[in-house]
Design an enzyme around this catalytic site. Structure first.
Site, PDB file in Angstrom:
ATOM      1  N   ALA A 271      -4.984  16.072 -20.104  1.00 44.27           N
ATOM      2  CA  ALA A 271      -5.249  14.995 -21.052  1.00 44.27           C
ATOM      3  C   ALA A 271      -6.761  14.901 -21.242  1.00 44.27           C
ATOM      4  O   ALA A 271      -7.490  14.572 -20.301  1.00 44.27           O
ATOM      5  CB  ALA A 271      -4.692  13.680 -20.523  1.00 44.27           C
ATOM      6  N   MET A 272      -7.243  15.188 -22.446  1.00 45.01           N
ATOM      7  CA  MET A 272      -8.679  15.247 -22.713  1.00 45.01           C
ATOM      8  C   MET A 272      -9.065  14.130 -23.676  1.00 45.01           C
ATOM      9  O   MET A 272      -8.740  14.172 -24.862  1.00 45.01           O
ATOM     10  CB  MET A 272      -9.038  16.629 -23.267  1.00 45.01           C
ATOM     11  CG  MET A 272      -8.642  17.772 -22.331  1.00 45.01           C
ATOM     12  SD  MET A 272      -9.065  19.417 -22.947  1.00 45.01           S
ATOM     13  CE  MET A 272     -10.863  19.380 -22.769  1.00 45.01           C
TER      14      MET A 272
ATOM     15  N   GLY B  69     -12.056  13.211 -24.546  1.00 46.26           N
ATOM     16  CA  GLY B  69     -13.304  13.434 -25.274  1.00 46.26           C
ATOM     17  C   GLY B  69     -14.516  13.067 -24.446  1.00 46.26           C
ATOM     18  O   GLY B  69     -15.653  13.178 -24.910  1.00 46.26           O
TER      19      GLY B  69
ATOM     20  N   VAL C 101     -16.679  13.214 -20.494  1.00 49.60           N
ATOM     21  CA  VAL C 101     -17.096  14.238 -19.534  1.00 49.60           C
ATOM     22  C   VAL C 101     -16.103  14.382 -18.380  1.00 49.60           C
ATOM     23  O   VAL C 101     -15.865  15.492 -17.893  1.00 49.60           O
ATOM     24  CB  VAL C 101     -18.520  13.937 -19.013  1.00 49.60           C
ATOM     25  CG1 VAL C 101     -18.574  12.611 -18.256  1.00 49.60           C
ATOM     26  CG2 VAL C 101     -19.033  15.068 -18.137  1.00 49.60           C
ATOM     27  N   ASP C 102     -15.511  13.289 -17.922  1.00 47.71           N
ATOM     28  CA  ASP C 102     -14.624  13.348 -16.758  1.00 47.71           C
ATOM     29  C   ASP C 102     -13.381  14.192 -17.031  1.00 47.71           C
ATOM     30  O   ASP C 102     -13.015  15.062 -16.232  1.00 47.71           O
ATOM     31  CB  ASP C 102     -14.221  11.938 -16.324  1.00 47.71           C
ATOM     32  CG  ASP C 102     -15.412  11.090 -15.913  1.00 47.71           C
ATOM     33  OD1 ASP C 102     -16.371  11.668 -15.364  1.00 47.71           O
ATOM     34  OD2 ASP C 102     -15.391   9.870 -16.148  1.00 47.71           O
ATOM     35  N   SER C 103     -12.714  13.945 -18.152  1.00 48.90           N
ATOM     36  CA  SER C 103     -11.500  14.705 -18.458  1.00 48.90           C
ATOM     37  C   SER C 103     -11.829  16.159 -18.782  1.00 48.90           C
ATOM     38  O   SER C 103     -11.025  17.057 -18.505  1.00 48.90           O
ATOM     39  CB  SER C 103     -10.735  14.055 -19.611  1.00 48.90           C
ATOM     40  OG  SER C 103     -11.517  14.002 -20.788  1.00 48.90           O
TER      41      SER C 103
ATOM     42  N   LEU D 193      -4.897  12.432 -26.833  1.00 49.47           N
ATOM     43  CA  LEU D 193      -3.951  11.404 -27.249  1.00 49.47           C
ATOM     44  C   LEU D 193      -4.571  10.541 -28.334  1.00 49.47           C
ATOM     45  O   LEU D 193      -5.579   9.875 -28.104  1.00 49.47           O
ATOM     46  CB  LEU D 193      -3.548  10.532 -26.065  1.00 49.47           C
ATOM     47  CG  LEU D 193      -2.899  11.240 -24.878  1.00 49.47           C
ATOM     48  CD1 LEU D 193      -2.419  10.213 -23.868  1.00 49.47           C
ATOM     49  CD2 LEU D 193      -1.741  12.118 -25.324  1.00 49.47           C
TER      50      LEU D 193
ATOM     51  N   CYS E 101      -1.555   1.313 -19.553  1.00 50.48           N
ATOM     52  CA  CYS E 101      -1.715   2.611 -20.208  1.00 50.48           C
ATOM     53  C   CYS E 101      -1.321   3.743 -19.257  1.00 50.48           C
ATOM     54  O   CYS E 101      -0.625   4.688 -19.644  1.00 50.48           O
ATOM     55  CB  CYS E 101      -3.150   2.791 -20.687  1.00 50.48           C
ATOM     56  SG  CYS E 101      -3.439   4.334 -21.586  1.00 50.48           S
TER      57      CYS E 101
ATOM     58  N   CYS F  14     -10.756  -0.389 -24.254  1.00 48.33           N
ATOM     59  CA  CYS F  14     -10.923   0.714 -25.209  1.00 48.33           C
ATOM     60  C   CYS F  14     -10.501   0.367 -26.625  1.00 48.33           C
ATOM     61  O   CYS F  14     -11.080   0.867 -27.586  1.00 48.33           O
ATOM     62  CB  CYS F  14     -10.173   1.947 -24.711  1.00 48.33           C
ATOM     63  SG  CYS F  14      -8.367   1.788 -24.734  1.00 48.33           S
TER      64      CYS F  14
END
Length: 378
Positions: A6-7, A9, A11-13, A32, A101, A193
């Protein structure tokens, strides 16, 4: 192993996906689309699921050489997270949308689709550790997200991977830089978010509307003022009460109770905020087994702070849903309905997650324990 990364956008993902590739997994990246207005641009560290975020995720996937897709979960996100958030505030609660979430989108809806497509696990950039199926705090305590993952069941954890939980955030950014990932210096997202403005009261007010009520004194019951809706308050709140000044003794007032039925907000002294017992609904035990006796633990009632030693025990709860009762050994303040009570193992490093429940009630009454009674440490 075939895994879905799951990216978001960020830096962590991106680094989580990179580590999955490094470890030899067959990785596919997915972004997502959770926003009903995906064309909106991100503003600094606020907002998510924007056109910019999707583009950043795609570019990271290109650098890593993995397939990339965008999956639309906007309607599901609205129903399971945003609507739940609004309804919870209207009911006088203080929810954490990140918990919902994770519980209903990333490790339910997303994981279910991933498994149906033949993936073995979902990889995310959460700061937490999974060791032999045991959920633990991250090494970087300032970034630890185990609190918002404690709603996951043993089955959900069995198909999850958190590759960056063993590394401090500065090292994650340095690693992204070495990998030539453009998101290496991208600001972290803050606040909620789906409220990019950061103005939660305005967001709620536009959806709930004006529901006027009274602000009353906890001791005398005297009316001190009026308000436009209980959604503008949370337990322990001191500022923004709409009152002309402090109490007659000069001490500040705090929100001590919220009654959505009568639209009454009660305020009182700081001392009246002490809580010794917490009731919670929807209990989850991350090991998959419910303890047969009370458990010594440490409880955390907010994502950052609100920690105390406690003894917790499972209870039947309402509507046959499993419940949780937590007896605090030290009082906590600012404990609000709708927050999560997350239990951690108290021995060793105290970083093992035992379980969680959504707070449904509190009491100032202190429970007296017989030290000779059987209490497990789990």
């Amino acid at each position: 192993m075939r895994v879905l990364a799951a990216m978001s956008g960020g830096v962590d993902s991106a680094v989580a996906a990179a580590r999955a590739v490094r470890d030899g997994h067959d990785v596919v990246g997915v972004h997502l689309a959770l926003s009903t207005a995906p064309g909106a641009l991100r503003t600094g560290s606020r907002g998510c699921c924007s056109r910019e975020d999707a583009g950043d995720a795609r570019r990271a996937a290109d650098v890593l050489g993995i397939p990339f897709y965008v999956w639309d979960f906007a309607e599901r996100f609205k129903e399971d997270v945003i609507d739940d958030f609004v309804e919870s505030y209207a009911a006088g609660e203080t929810p954490n949308p990140c918990l919902r979430c994770n519980e209903r989108i990333k490790f339910s809806a997303l994981a279910e689709r991933a498994l149906a497509l033949g993936f073995d696990a979902v990889v995310t950039g959460h700061y937490a550790r999974l060791e032999d199926g045991v959920l633990r705090r991250a090494v970087d305590n300032d970034k630890d997200q185990s609190y918002v993952l404690a709603v996951l069941t043993a089955q959900q954890l069995s198909r999850a991977m958190f590759p960056i939980g063993d590394t401090p955030k500065p090292q994650i950014r340095a690693e992204a830089e070495r990998l030539d990932l453009a998101v290496a210096s991208k600001p972290d997202s803050h606040d909620i978010c789906f409220i990019p403005s950061g103005n939660t009261q305005a967001f709620l007010g536009a959806r709930i509307g004006v529901r006027p009520g009274k602000v009353v004194d906890a001791e005398t019951g005297a009316e001190l003022g009026e308000h436009d809706g209980v959604h503008g308050f949370t337990i322990g709140q001191r500022k923004g009460l709409g009152l002309p000044g402090p109490a007659p003794d000069g001490k500040p007032r705090y929100v001590t109770a919220i009654d959505p039925g009568s639209a009454t907000v009660t305020v009182g002294a700081a001392e009246s905020l002490d809580v010794w017992t917490i009731e919670a609904r929807g209990a989850v035990w991350t090991s998959g087994s419910v303890p047969s006796e009370p458990v010594r633990c440490t409880v955390q009632v907010r994502a950052h702070g609100g920690i105390a030693p406690a003894i917790a025990e499972p209870v039947e709860g309402d509507d046959s849903m499993p419940g949780l009762r937590v007896h605090l050994l030290e009082p906590l303040t600012g404990v609000a309905r709708g927050q999560a009570a997350v239990l951690y193992q108290p021995d060793q490093d105290g970083d093992i997650v035992l379980g969680s429940g959504t707070i449904s009630g509190t009491s100032p009454q202190r429970h007296q324990f017989d030290e000779a009674a059987s209490v497990g440490s789990r």
